[in-house]
Scaffold this active site. Structure first.
Site, PDB file in Angstrom:
ATOM      1  N   HIS A  81       0.817  -1.216   0.000  1.00  0.00           N
ATOM      2  CA  HIS A  81       0.000   0.000   0.000  1.00  0.00           C
ATOM      3  C   HIS A  81       0.850   1.265   0.000  1.00  0.00           C
ATOM      4  O   HIS A  81       1.942   1.302   0.578  1.00  0.00           O
ATOM      5  CB  HIS A  81      -0.985   0.009   1.175  1.00  0.00           C
ATOM      6  CG  HIS A  81      -0.363   0.112   2.536  1.00  0.00           C
ATOM      7  ND1 HIS A  81      -0.137   1.326   3.160  1.00  0.00           N
ATOM      8  CD2 HIS A  81       0.063  -0.838   3.406  1.00  0.00           C
ATOM      9  CE1 HIS A  81       0.395   1.114   4.347  1.00  0.00           C
ATOM     10  NE2 HIS A  81       0.527  -0.184   4.525  1.00  0.00           N
ATOM     11  N   ASP A 101       6.619   2.316   5.844  1.00  0.00           N
ATOM     12  CA  ASP A 101       5.362   1.560   5.891  1.00  0.00           C
ATOM     13  C   ASP A 101       4.356   2.302   5.010  1.00  0.00           C
ATOM     14  O   ASP A 101       3.845   3.342   5.409  1.00  0.00           O
ATOM     15  CB  ASP A 101       4.884   1.478   7.337  1.00  0.00           C
ATOM     16  CG  ASP A 101       3.474   0.929   7.479  1.00  0.00           C
ATOM     17  OD1 ASP A 101       3.032   0.192   6.584  1.00  0.00           O
ATOM     18  OD2 ASP A 101       2.823   1.258   8.488  1.00  0.00           O
ATOM     19  N   GLU A 132      -5.051   1.258   3.148  1.00  0.00           N
ATOM     20  CA  GLU A 132      -4.726   0.245   4.152  1.00  0.00           C
ATOM     21  C   GLU A 132      -4.681   0.821   5.559  1.00  0.00           C
ATOM     22  O   GLU A 132      -5.123   0.168   6.513  1.00  0.00           O
ATOM     23  CB  GLU A 132      -3.374  -0.402   3.808  1.00  0.00           C
ATOM     24  CG  GLU A 132      -3.074  -1.681   4.577  1.00  0.00           C
ATOM     25  CD  GLU A 132      -2.406  -1.445   5.922  1.00  0.00           C
ATOM     26  OE1 GLU A 132      -2.300  -2.414   6.700  1.00  0.00           O
ATOM     27  OE2 GLU A 132      -1.987  -0.294   6.211  1.00  0.00           O
ATOM     28  N   GLU A 133      -4.148   2.021   5.709  1.00  0.00           N
ATOM     29  CA  GLU A 133      -3.979   2.586   7.052  1.00  0.00           C
ATOM     30  C   GLU A 133      -5.316   2.854   7.749  1.00  0.00           C
ATOM     31  O   GLU A 133      -5.353   3.037   8.972  1.00  0.00           O
ATOM     32  CB  GLU A 133      -3.147   3.872   6.988  1.00  0.00           C
ATOM     33  CG  GLU A 133      -1.699   3.677   6.574  1.00  0.00           C
ATOM     34  CD  GLU A 133      -0.871   2.892   7.574  1.00  0.00           C
ATOM     35  OE1 GLU A 133      -1.398   2.542   8.648  1.00  0.00           O
ATOM     36  OE2 GLU A 133       0.302   2.604   7.263  1.00  0.00           O
ATOM     37  N   ASP A 189       4.150  -6.244   3.529  1.00  0.00           N
ATOM     38  CA  ASP A 189       4.059  -5.131   4.457  1.00  0.00           C
ATOM     39  C   ASP A 189       5.146  -5.295   5.513  1.00  0.00           C
ATOM     40  O   ASP A 189       5.763  -6.351   5.627  1.00  0.00           O
ATOM     41  CB  ASP A 189       2.663  -5.073   5.090  1.00  0.00           C
ATOM     42  CG  ASP A 189       2.231  -3.659   5.456  1.00  0.00           C
ATOM     43  OD1 ASP A 189       3.115  -2.824   5.705  1.00  0.00           O
ATOM     44  OD2 ASP A 189       1.013  -3.400   5.501  1.00  0.00           O
ATOM     45  N   HIS A 244       5.374   3.626  12.415  1.00  0.00           N
ATOM     46  CA  HIS A 244       4.440   4.742  12.594  1.00  0.00           C
ATOM     47  C   HIS A 244       5.093   5.921  13.314  1.00  0.00           C
ATOM     48  O   HIS A 244       4.414   6.738  13.932  1.00  0.00           O
ATOM     49  CB  HIS A 244       3.168   4.297  13.312  1.00  0.00           C
ATOM     50  CG  HIS A 244       2.239   3.527  12.429  1.00  0.00           C
ATOM     51  ND1 HIS A 244       0.904   3.356  12.703  1.00  0.00           N
ATOM     52  CD2 HIS A 244       2.460   2.883  11.246  1.00  0.00           C
ATOM     53  CE1 HIS A 244       0.339   2.638  11.740  1.00  0.00           C
ATOM     54  NE2 HIS A 244       1.269   2.332  10.853  1.00  0.00           N
TER      55      HIS A 244
END
Length: 350
Positions: free
Chosen positions: A71, A188, A222-223, A243, A323
């Site tokens: 993603h 990510d 996706e998030e 991922d 993150h």
């Protein structure tokens, strides 16, 4: 193993990806970039109504398909309120702690297309004024954007074209160091996206014939939980989410191997498919770690929740400080690239 990982090509693409703002909901520019790359490789693709891209390479077996996904959407924020002093309150996009973005430079993307620069700060930043500058909670109530324009009132800010609902993206600060470390926000999952495109490039360049028709699904939600849960071709039997591997206390994942996930917050991944990936790593001497991520979900688990009858698995490069200010190493990128190539050129499990 035949060399299938072009480090320079991959890192150059990764830099362009992370430097293209794409918080979930604001991904048109990065998906256009993906489309241009696929067009250069003369790979056919479709764009879904949600804005995702699905590219396809036909294999000798066109009855049972594979699908790999990564993603491009990232964490970010939106303007929640234009304050009376002209600063901005935010609402977050994706799961992150506010202290992970405190002090970060940002772009405010206005509806007119104009980008305005700013800095994400605590309201109580000035230690000479606020007694609780260090102890105040880092939260949406206290975090704000200081705009890099002369604004003293909400009207001043609105004259710049800034309004509630505008997207805010965080500066990535990409660096690829000579010792192999790669650090940036949004690895990510743009690291995995770059690796999927590198795989496509390598297959095309070498004229590799795949045993099964394979779809490459670049998702863009996706998030926020629903990236790769639609438009899955009905012939798909195996679904692989590419991922990040999450690194921390109690985890086996690191920045130098490919991480294979056995279970996350959604439950176990398909056992036989996961063990098939482990077997490929052992056979080809690809450095890997098997891991479980307790606070994690993927597009593969989203597809399962949506009711798709597929065998699902998850692997990817190990990412430190997910993150937040993320980091990986080219050794992990290379190991992931090797597993990707080995997987798509091998037979399916029964």
């Amino acid at each position: 193993m035949t060399k299938i990982f072009d480090e320079k090509w991959t890192l150059d693409l990764l830099k362009r990806l992370v430097e293209t703002p794409s918080p979930s909901g604001y991904t048109t520019k990065v998906m256009d970039l993906i489309g241009r790359e696929l067009a250069l490789l003369t790979i056919p693709f479709i764009k879904t109504n949600k804005g995702a891209i699905i590219a396809t390479i036909k294999g000798t077996n066109n009855a049972r398909h594979r699908l790999l996904t990564a993603h491009t959407d990232t964490l970010g924020a939106m303007v929640k309120e234009v304050k009376s002093d002209g600063r901005l309150k935010l609402t977050n996009i994706g799961g992150f702690n506010w202290d992970a973005v405190e002090g970060e430079y940002c772009h405010i993307h206005t509806a007119s297309g104009k980008d305005v620069r700013g800095t994400i700060l605590m309201h109580q930043t000035t230690v000479h004024v606020y007694k609780d500058a260090s102890s105040a909670k880092r939260s949406a109530e206290n975090i704000e954007v200081r705009i890099d324009e002369k604004v003293l009132t909400s009207d001043d800010t609105r004259e710049l074209g800034i309004e509630v609902g505008d997207f805010v993206s965080f500066d990535p600060r990409f660096e690829a160091l000579e010792n192999g470390f790669v650090k940036s926000r949004h690895l990510d999952d743009k690291a995995s996206t770059a690796l999927l495109l590198e795989l496509i490039r390598s297959l095309k360049e070498k004229g590799t014939e795949l045993p099964h028709t394979t779809h490459f699904y670049i998702s863009n939600n996706e998030e926020i939980g629903y990236g790769g849960n639609s438009n899955i071709p009905e012939e798909t039997v195996e679904y692989i989410a590419v991922d990040m591997g999450a690194i921390g206390d109690g985890q086996t994942s690191d920045e130098y191997t490919v991480s294979v996930c056995a279970k996350d917050s959604s439950g176990p991944y398909h056992y036989e498919l996961t063990q098939h990936l482990v077997g490929l790593c052992k056979k080809e001497k690809i450095p890997f770690k098997l891991d479980i991520y307790p606070y994690y979900g993927s597009d593969a688990s989203a597809a399962i929740r949506a009711g798709f009858d597929v065998k699902h698995a998850l692997f990817g490069p190990g990412i430190e400080s997910s993150h937040a200010l993320e980091r990986t190493h080219v050794e992990s990128l290379k190991a992931t690239a090797e597993l990707l190539y080995t997987y798509v050129t091998s037979d399916m499990i029964k």
